[in-house]
Design an enzyme around this catalytic site. Structure first.
Site, PDB file in Angstrom:
ATOM      1  N   THR A 232       0.873  -1.035   0.068  1.00 45.97           N
ATOM      2  CA  THR A 232       0.128  -0.031  -0.092  1.00 45.97           C
ATOM      3  C   THR A 232       0.919   1.210  -0.161  1.00 45.97           C
ATOM      4  OG1 THR A 232      -1.825  -1.044   1.163  1.00 45.97           O
ATOM      5  CG2 THR A 232      -1.938   1.119   1.486  1.00 45.97           C
TER       6      THR A 232
ATOM      7  N   GLY B 104      -4.129   2.267  -2.532  1.00 37.08           N
ATOM      8  CA  GLY B 104      -4.443   0.906  -1.451  1.00 37.08           C
ATOM      9  C   GLY B 104      -5.375  -0.080  -2.256  1.00 37.08           C
TER      10      GLY B 104
ATOM     11  N   GLU C 143      -6.721  -6.433   4.069  1.00 35.60           N
ATOM     12  CA  GLU C 143      -6.742  -7.728   3.039  1.00 35.60           C
ATOM     13  C   GLU C 143      -7.914  -7.354   1.996  1.00 35.60           C
ATOM     14  OE1 GLU C 143      -5.760  -8.484   6.271  1.00 35.60           O
ATOM     15  OE2 GLU C 143      -3.897  -9.204   5.658  1.00 35.60           O
TER      16      GLU C 143
ATOM     17  N   THR D  10     -10.821  -4.288   0.981  1.00 35.98           N
ATOM     18  CA  THR D  10     -12.109  -3.557   1.897  1.00 35.98           C
ATOM     19  C   THR D  10     -12.971  -4.465   1.364  1.00 35.98           C
ATOM     20  OG1 THR D  10     -12.413  -2.209  -0.442  1.00 35.98           O
ATOM     21  CG2 THR D  10     -11.015  -1.438   1.583  1.00 35.98           C
TER      22      THR D  10
END
Ligand SMILES: Cc1cc2nc3c(=O)[nH]c(=O)nc-3n(C[C@H](O)[C@H](O)[C@H](O)COP(=O)(O)OP(=O)(O)OC[C@H]3O[C@@H](n4cnc5c(N)ncnc54)[C@H](O)[C@@H]3O)c2cc1C
Length: 400
Positions: free
Chosen positions: A146, A151, A384, A386
């Site tokens: 990230t 992200g 891991e 969203t």
């Protein structure tokens, strides 16, 4: 169809139970300040760095867990692991989350920056330098994917690794990297070729964190999950040898997705275990607490939400186990894994909310177990992948 728990999982759980009781419990008694309502005050200094005593304690636990064969248990036997299958590993994750929080949660499995199957791509030199100390619990790592600007869309990452003679030169900034301040080396994902958005052209490099040009940046102050210590990692003209490349050049995105995919099931199973724990806590509390001359549990306004969460625990348990079973049978389980992670993270959050309501003011206090789980559960809908990224995966699979 056999719904019974595989015997190997039952055996491993009882081995772990004994390990926790004999090896970890005495440490918990000795270092009680790192647990309970004031734990964060003792674990962190003013800059939110974990204090040396706490880091030493984690190392002790890690080494004990490695010696007992739990630390790297999902890794194959040829690298010193136990080759524990996905279903067993997930059942163990559920088991560990379904008990009062303790020091075992930090180091036996997961959040400590331990061995990961990505590193099976190590060549011989990398195995000796990175994988062996990691398996022995002597070193820890971190997964640096990230970035502050990327992200959910890591294929747009901006960190670069450019070839200069026989060196890679890394520049960029990573964010939210768990264990970054304490890791001995980082698995760094950087663009080595191609344009932003292309999934090919991203590579994974193994970088010692004491290399010149690597700095820990801001340490994030998360709402829950404090012990995973997420932080920035900043790379400025960071030069590493050619031998830093892990596996094939340009395949880093796939390596990262494999890592995230396997971590998702562990998160899902842990959420189920934690939700089950919260329901049991709430039932016990509601049996003991009386209002208007009757135990709370006699009120349907209190007991029915518990019945609903308990039902959801059972169906989500079956879902993650089905997904794990598919993985172990070599079937494509992307859809089921995403469904399990999505369902379980939301389940734990709801369970924590219901448990807090049942506990009233007591649930809102740091004294009990509900408040911390409430905060940490929220984060599991982000890590891991969203909720939205799980749904995206499910839809992609439906369309294929
Ligand atoms: C406790 C914790 C630990 C972490 N540990 C690590 C780690 O070890 N290593 C690491 O690399 N990262 C780690 N992360 C980062 C985590 O993976 C990211 O936070 C996550 O991928 C989301 O990225 P983002 O925060 O940039 O949100 P963004 O990508 O900016 O998304 C913001 C919101 O928009 C939604 N969204 C984005 N795109 C779409 C779309 N196309 N359609 C619909 N909705 C969309 C997202 O779902 C989210 O709700 C950690 C995060 C936390 C909270």
């Amino acid at each position: 169809m056999d719904f019974s728990e595989p015997e190997r999982a039952t055996r491993l759980k009882s081995e772990l139970e004994e390990f926790i009781e004999t090896e970890i419990r005495p440490l918990e008694e000795e270092h009680g300040r790192f647990l309970g309502p004031d734990a964060e005050r003792h674990i962190f200094d003013d800059e939110f760095r974990q204090v040396p005593e706490y880091l030493d304690l984690k190392e002790t636990i890690r080494k004990k867990a490695a010696e007992a064969g739990f630390w790297g248990m999902t890794m194959p036997e040829e690298v010193g692991g136990r080759g524990v299958d996905t279903l067993t590993d997930a059942i163990v994750a559920e088991f560990l989350a379904n008990r009062p929080a303790g020091l075992h949660t930090y180091a036996v499995r997961g959040a400590g920056g331990g061995p990961t199957p990505i590193l099976l791509a190590c060549d011989e030199g990398q195995r000796e330098r990175y994988l062996e100390p990691l398996m022995a619990g002597e070193a820890t790592t971190c997964f640096a994917l990230t970035e502050p600007e990327h992200g959910s869309d890591p294929n747009f990452l901006e960190t670069t690794a450019e070839k200069d003679g026989d060196e890679w030169v890394i520049d960029g900034k990573k964010a939210w990297v768990s264990n970054a301040p304490y890791a001995d080396f980082a698995m760094v994902f950087a663009r080595t070729s191609g344009d932003p958005g292309e999934i090919r052209g991203i590579s994974c490099l193994l970088v010692d964190t004491d290399t010149e040009g690597v700095e820990v940046g801001e340490i994030h102050r998360p709402m829950g999950h404090a012990w995973v210590a997420p932080a920035e990692l900043v790379f400025e003209d960071c030069r590493v040898g050619e031998d830093a490349l892990l596996g094939e050049e340009g395949k880093g995105f796939f390596q990262a997705m494999d890592w995230i995919g396997s971590a998702r099931l562990g998160v899902a199973a842990g959420c189920v275990g934690s939700a089950d724990f919260l329901v049991r806590e709430a039932v016990e509390y509601a049996e003991g607490r009386e209002t208007f001359g009757q135990p709370l549990i006699e009120r349907q306004g209190i007991s029915f939400p518990l019945a609903e969460v308990a039902m959801d625990v059972e169906r989500t348990r079956q879902l993650y186990r089905y997904a794990a079973w598919k993985v172990d049978n070599g079937e494509d389980a992307r859809k089921e894994v995403a469904m399990a992670k999505l369902a379980a993270a939301n389940l734990e959050q709801r369970a924590a909310d219901v448990a807090m309501q049942v506990h009233g003011g007591e649930g809102y206090s740091r004294r009990g177990p509900v408040e911390e789980r409430f905060r940490t559960a929220r984060g599991k809908r982000l890590t891991e992948g969203t909720d939205e990224m799980q749904k995206r995966t499910i839809v992609q699979e439906l369309r294929e």
